[in-house]
Scaffold this motif. Structure first.
Motif, short mmCIF file in Angstrom:
data_model
loop_
_atom_site.label_atom_id
_atom_site.label_comp_id
_atom_site.label_asym_id
_atom_site.label_seq_id
_atom_site.Cartn_x
_atom_site.Cartn_y
_atom_site.Cartn_z
N TYR A 210 0.84 -1.20 0.00
CA TYR A 210 0.00 0.00 0.00
C TYR A 210 0.87 1.25 0.00
N ALA A 211 1.89 1.29 0.87
CA ALA A 211 2.73 2.48 1.00
C ALA A 211 3.42 2.82 -0.32
N THR A 212 3.91 1.79 -1.04
CA THR A 212 4.69 2.05 -2.24
C THR A 212 3.82 2.18 -3.49
N GLU A 213 2.74 1.39 -3.59
CA GLU A 213 1.95 1.37 -4.82
C GLU A 213 0.79 2.36 -4.80
N VAL A 214 0.20 2.62 -3.63
CA VAL A 214 -0.93 3.52 -3.56
C VAL A 214 -0.49 4.94 -3.21
N GLU A 215 0.31 5.07 -2.15
CA GLU A 215 0.74 6.42 -1.73
C GLU A 215 2.11 6.80 -2.29
N CYS A 216 2.73 5.87 -3.06
CA CYS A 216 3.94 6.16 -3.83
C CYS A 216 5.14 6.56 -2.97
N TYR A 217 5.22 6.03 -1.75
CA TYR A 217 6.41 6.22 -0.94
C TYR A 217 7.44 5.14 -1.31
N PRO A 218 8.72 5.39 -1.08
CA PRO A 218 9.72 4.36 -1.38
C PRO A 218 9.73 3.20 -0.40
N GLY A 219 9.18 3.37 0.77
CA GLY A 219 9.15 2.31 1.78
C GLY A 219 8.13 2.64 2.84
N LEU A 220 8.17 1.89 3.95
CA LEU A 220 7.28 2.18 5.07
C LEU A 220 7.69 3.50 5.72
N VAL A 221 6.70 4.26 6.16
CA VAL A 221 6.94 5.59 6.73
C VAL A 221 7.06 5.49 8.25
N VAL A 222 8.12 6.05 8.79
CA VAL A 222 8.29 6.12 10.24
C VAL A 222 7.32 7.18 10.77
N HIS A 223 6.56 6.83 11.81
CA HIS A 223 5.56 7.74 12.37
C HIS A 223 6.21 9.05 12.83
N GLY A 224 5.58 10.18 12.48
CA GLY A 224 6.04 11.45 13.00
C GLY A 224 6.02 11.51 14.52
N PRO A 225 4.93 11.07 15.17
CA PRO A 225 4.94 11.07 16.64
C PRO A 225 6.03 10.18 17.25
N LEU A 226 6.39 9.09 16.58
CA LEU A 226 7.48 8.26 17.07
C LEU A 226 8.80 9.02 17.00
N LEU A 227 9.04 9.74 15.91
CA LEU A 227 10.25 10.54 15.81
C LEU A 227 10.29 11.60 16.90
N ALA A 228 9.16 12.28 17.14
CA ALA A 228 9.12 13.28 18.20
C ALA A 228 9.40 12.65 19.56
N THR A 229 8.83 11.46 19.79
CA THR A 229 9.06 10.76 21.06
C THR A 229 10.52 10.38 21.21
N LEU A 230 11.15 9.96 20.12
CA LEU A 230 12.58 9.60 20.17
C LEU A 230 13.44 10.82 20.45
#
Length: 294
Positions: A210-230
């Motif tokens: 879904y991430a690559t074929e429908v939303e055209c991302y190169p891979g799975l997206v790391v959650h923004g809230p996870l990055l903020a938490t890190l």
């Protein structure tokens, strides 16, 4: 153009702005299992939390989760449009940033019975380089039995579906010489665990096809809230006794599960605040943030 991706004209924007002022109240309890789960996911060696243990900053995102019935889930894994949030007819939805303020004398803690009052503050439109953008500002106030504990503003942005040849924003080089640094590998297990802890069904975080074929991302997206938490977790690792009074963050560039990434930090203002940021494997800035301490 499908009904799910209409152009945002003045009439439609007025309909969406009818959601401004809408409120929602949710109730929950600060329980131990989510705290233990996030501690393990962040690879922390914390002691088991006991009643009265303060909730670390941003860990309130483990509560007040959107538990929509399965029949109410849309094709992207999010709840279908409408309800509390306005039904913006643009398919890509992301949490772009936010601002949080904690009350000095009333920290959230394990065992608290809590409620959250949410309000749609504004719905605005902007024509971006790749099409329409709609910004929704949501304000949350979280209370425990003692009163107001935390105020939060969330910036949610809706975008059109990706198209071949869409212009990409110019990246910014991140500073790499920070005194605080941590390298992380965003494997699918990390993303799954955080999705599970936050009951986040958005398919861009676990469904590669879904991430690559429908939303055209190169891979799975790391959650923004996870990055903020890190980022705040990095601060806690270097200043374990610090108490965060205010935190602001802004997502600048997606992070994907294809390569390791880094979080960085540096004390500022004589130790009264900290600068925090993330970078991808190419050294581009992915998130910038600041924390003020009590």
């Amino acid at each position: 153009m499908s009904d799910s991706e209409r152009s945002i004209d003045a009439q439609l924007l007025a309909q969406l702005q009818a959601w401004q002022g809408r409120t929602e109240t949710l109730h929950d309890s600060i329980t131990a299992a989510p705290m233990r789960g996030l501690s393990a996911t962040l690879d922390r060696d914390d002691q088991a939390p006991l009643p009265g243990t303060p909730l670390p900053p941003l860990w309130h995102w483990l509560y007040f989760l959107p538990q929509v019935r399965q029949s109410g889930i849309g094709p992207d894994g999010h709840p279908r449009r409408g309800g509390f949030l306005p039904p913006v007819p643009l398919p890509r939805r992301m949490w772009a940033g936010g601002r949080l303020q904690w009350e000095a004398d009333n920290p959230l803690a394990l065992g608290d019975k809590v409620h959250r009052i949410s309000r749609i503050e504004s719905v605005t439109h902007k024509a971006g380089r790749s099409g329409d953008l709609v910004f929704v500002l949501v304000r949350h106030e979280i209370f425990n039995e003692r009163g107001l504990a935390l105020t939060e503003e969330q910036d949610i942005v809706y975008r059109p579906a990706a198209q071949p040849g869409d212009p990409a924003p110019a990246p910014t080089q991140a500073a790499q010489d920070a005194p605080w640094q941590r390298a992380l590998v965003p494997d699918p297990v990390l993303l799954f665990r955080y999705s599970a802890l936050t009951f986040n069904g958005h398919r861009i975080h676990y469904d590669r096809q879904y991430a690559t074929e429908v939303e055209c991302y190169p891979g799975l997206v790391v959650h923004g809230p996870l990055l903020a938490t890190l980022l705040l977790d990095l601060l806690r690792r270097h200043l374990p006794a610090a108490r965060v009074q205010r935190f602001e963050f802004k997502a600048l560039r997606p992070t994907f599960d294809l390569h390791p990434f880094r979080v960085h930090g540096a004390p500022a203002d004589g130790g009264r605040s900290a600068r925090l940021w993330g970078s991808d494997h190419e050294g581009w800035l992915t998130m910038q943030a600041s924390a003020q301490l009590f």
